[in-house]
Design an enzyme around this catalytic site. Sequence first.
Site, PDB file in Angstrom:
ATOM      1  NE  ARG A   1      37.417  41.098  41.319  1.00 60.71           N
ATOM      2  CZ  ARG A   1      37.918  41.880  42.268  1.00 60.71           C
ATOM      3  NH1 ARG A   1      38.174  41.398  43.472  1.00 60.71           N
ATOM      4  NH2 ARG A   1      38.134  43.164  42.020  1.00 60.71           N
TER       5      ARG A   1
ATOM      6  CD  GLU B   1      31.716  39.091  45.072  1.00 59.97           C
ATOM      7  OE1 GLU B   1      32.426  38.201  45.556  1.00 59.97           O
ATOM      8  OE2 GLU B   1      32.040  40.290  45.059  1.00 59.97           O
TER       9      GLU B   1
ATOM     10  CG  HIS C   1      34.487  41.524  47.510  1.00 56.04           C
ATOM     11  ND1 HIS C   1      34.320  41.168  46.194  1.00 56.04           N
ATOM     12  CD2 HIS C   1      35.718  42.097  47.580  1.00 56.04           C
ATOM     13  CE1 HIS C   1      35.384  41.526  45.498  1.00 56.04           C
ATOM     14  NE2 HIS C   1      36.258  42.093  46.328  1.00 56.04           N
TER      15      HIS C   1
HETATM   16  P1  NAI Z   1      48.844  42.364  41.227  1.00 62.98           P
HETATM   17  O1  NAI Z   1      48.545  42.755  39.826  1.00 62.98           O
HETATM   18  O2  NAI Z   1      49.839  43.160  42.015  1.00 62.98           O
HETATM   19  O3  NAI Z   1      49.331  40.840  41.266  1.00 62.98           O
HETATM   20  C1  NAI Z   1      48.662  39.787  40.623  1.00 62.98           C
HETATM   21  C2  NAI Z   1      49.674  38.672  40.381  1.00 62.98           C
HETATM   22  O4  NAI Z   1      48.958  37.539  39.908  1.00 62.98           O
HETATM   23  C3  NAI Z   1      50.718  39.035  39.314  1.00 62.98           C
HETATM   24  O5  NAI Z   1      52.014  38.736  39.815  1.00 62.98           O
HETATM   25  C4  NAI Z   1      50.358  38.120  38.138  1.00 62.98           C
HETATM   26  O6  NAI Z   1      51.494  37.724  37.370  1.00 62.98           O
HETATM   27  C5  NAI Z   1      49.741  36.948  38.862  1.00 62.98           C
HETATM   28  N1  NAI Z   1      48.884  36.097  38.041  1.00 62.98           N
HETATM   29  C6  NAI Z   1      48.150  36.446  36.943  1.00 62.98           C
HETATM   30  N2  NAI Z   1      47.486  35.357  36.477  1.00 62.98           N
HETATM   31  C7  NAI Z   1      47.816  34.321  37.302  1.00 62.98           C
HETATM   32  C8  NAI Z   1      47.468  32.952  37.345  1.00 62.98           C
HETATM   33  N3  NAI Z   1      46.630  32.424  36.430  1.00 62.98           N
HETATM   34  N4  NAI Z   1      47.998  32.188  38.319  1.00 62.98           N
HETATM   35  C9  NAI Z   1      48.844  32.703  39.236  1.00 62.98           C
HETATM   36  N5  NAI Z   1      49.214  33.993  39.244  1.00 62.98           N
HETATM   37  C10 NAI Z   1      48.707  34.795  38.288  1.00 62.98           C
HETATM   38  O7  NAI Z   1      47.422  42.321  41.959  1.00 62.98           O
HETATM   39  P2  NAI Z   1      47.128  42.459  43.524  1.00 62.98           P
HETATM   40  O8  NAI Z   1      47.035  43.888  43.905  1.00 62.98           O
HETATM   41  O9  NAI Z   1      48.056  41.572  44.254  1.00 62.98           O
HETATM   42  O10 NAI Z   1      45.624  41.907  43.586  1.00 62.98           O
HETATM   43  C11 NAI Z   1      45.320  40.574  43.254  1.00 62.98           C
HETATM   44  C12 NAI Z   1      43.818  40.418  43.152  1.00 62.98           C
HETATM   45  O11 NAI Z   1      43.217  40.553  44.423  1.00 62.98           O
HETATM   46  C13 NAI Z   1      43.096  41.481  42.315  1.00 62.98           C
HETATM   47  O12 NAI Z   1      43.164  41.204  40.926  1.00 62.98           O
HETATM   48  C14 NAI Z   1      41.692  41.400  42.835  1.00 62.98           C
HETATM   49  O13 NAI Z   1      40.980  40.427  42.071  1.00 62.98           O
HETATM   50  C15 NAI Z   1      41.864  40.876  44.250  1.00 62.98           C
HETATM   51  N6  NAI Z   1      41.496  41.890  45.252  1.00 62.98           N
HETATM   52  C16 NAI Z   1      40.564  41.549  46.200  1.00 62.98           C
HETATM   53  C17 NAI Z   1      40.172  42.462  47.154  1.00 62.98           C
HETATM   54  C18 NAI Z   1      39.205  42.128  48.239  1.00 62.98           C
HETATM   55  O14 NAI Z   1      38.650  43.027  48.872  1.00 62.98           O
HETATM   56  N7  NAI Z   1      38.954  40.866  48.525  1.00 62.98           N
HETATM   57  C19 NAI Z   1      40.707  43.838  47.132  1.00 62.98           C
HETATM   58  C20 NAI Z   1      41.732  44.061  46.150  1.00 62.98           C
HETATM   59  C21 NAI Z   1      42.077  43.119  45.231  1.00 62.98           C
END
Ligand code: NAI
Length: 326
Positions: A231, A260, A292
């Site tokens: 993000r 964005e 994105h």
């Molecule tokens: P997830 O929920 O499986 O994993 C997120 C991880 O980040 C968790 O292990 C959590 O403990 C950790 N985390 C939380 N706060 C943190 C911090 N301050 N520092 C370090 N780690 C922290 O989520 P997933 O599926 O891996 O997605 C991650 C992010 O990717 C989503 O929240 C979304 O913002 C972004 N995303 C982007 C997309 C794109 O098209 N560019 C598409 C899908 C997701």
Amino acid sequence: MKIALFDAKPYDRTFFDEANKDHGYDILYLEPALNHHTAVLAKGADVVCPFVNCTVDREVIDILKECGVRLIALRSAGFNNTDYRYAASLGIPVVRVPAYSPHAVAEHSFALLLALIRKLTHAYVRTREFNFSLSGLVGIDLYGKTMGIVGTGKIGRAAIDIAKGFGMKVLAYDPYPAPIEGVEYTDLDTLLRTSDVVSLYCPLTNDNRHLINARTIDDMKDTAYLINTSRGALIDSEALLEALKEKKLGGAALDVYEEEAGIFYTDQSNEGIEDDTLARLISLPNVIITSHQGYLTREALMAISQTTLGNIREFEEGKELTNQVK
Ligand code: NAI
């Protein structure tokens, strides 16, 4: 069930129409993003289906409630744009698509990284003009370099597997570390200080806005590459621009940008953009920006449409909402 699907693009229609063959819902595809100007378009719909650059704050939720909306079905994993607690207090549950293809996003982050370090965008433009000179195109190997993974959830783990395949050493930071073979967990400062590539895979929360700022960039190697497919607001864009201008970073590749909304997913090629920071970032030779599109693969779009309509089906049938944001 009538569904108002906001910020609808032609590819959304293709994949939702296909998935809807199993459901037969009445889907109204609306081009505008959901915000306080457009929320009234949901009048008569049971469900609204917003995407990442929609604003689902209190004001919008109040309008949706008045319009008769009973469910907010996000077609994204991230839910930082949605005041789900307020929605719940009005009896409107929020559901999302927690995983559709972590590989799509992880692979895109490496596509960006490789394009950046091997200067592929420059090489592509040159050869299209029959300029076969290699001057200025010297890159670096990934093999043997240290990859700093911030957030080891679904996407972070997919990225770890890819990094290992390149023969990189993997450092990770996550407030909730889970043992992963071949990965060394460390604190964020150490990760930033020692990584050759820092890639963000964590959600945007109230606590980590501008996680990457002037101070944390100062901790990073001057040669380090920063990748963000999570993000935009995880990075202070002004600070990033300053650091790149002062050559305090090797380069940056961003699939997301903190301002964005209203720019990404639109064609501004005739007007240009008013956001000077973004325009300046795009102008730098060691920056690559995509709009994105990390999630934009056939597999991911299919999974998004199927899960979203499955979420709506659970709601319609009064079942427990598997993917409710709580
Ligand atoms: P997830 O929920 O499986 O994993 C997120 C991880 O980040 C968790 O292990 C959590 O403990 C950790 N985390 C939380 N706060 C943190 C911090 N301050 N520092 C370090 N780690 C922290 O989520 P997933 O599926 O891996 O997605 C991650 C992010 O990717 C989503 O929240 C979304 O913002 C972004 N995303 C982007 C997309 C794109 O098209 N560019 C598409 C899908 C997701």
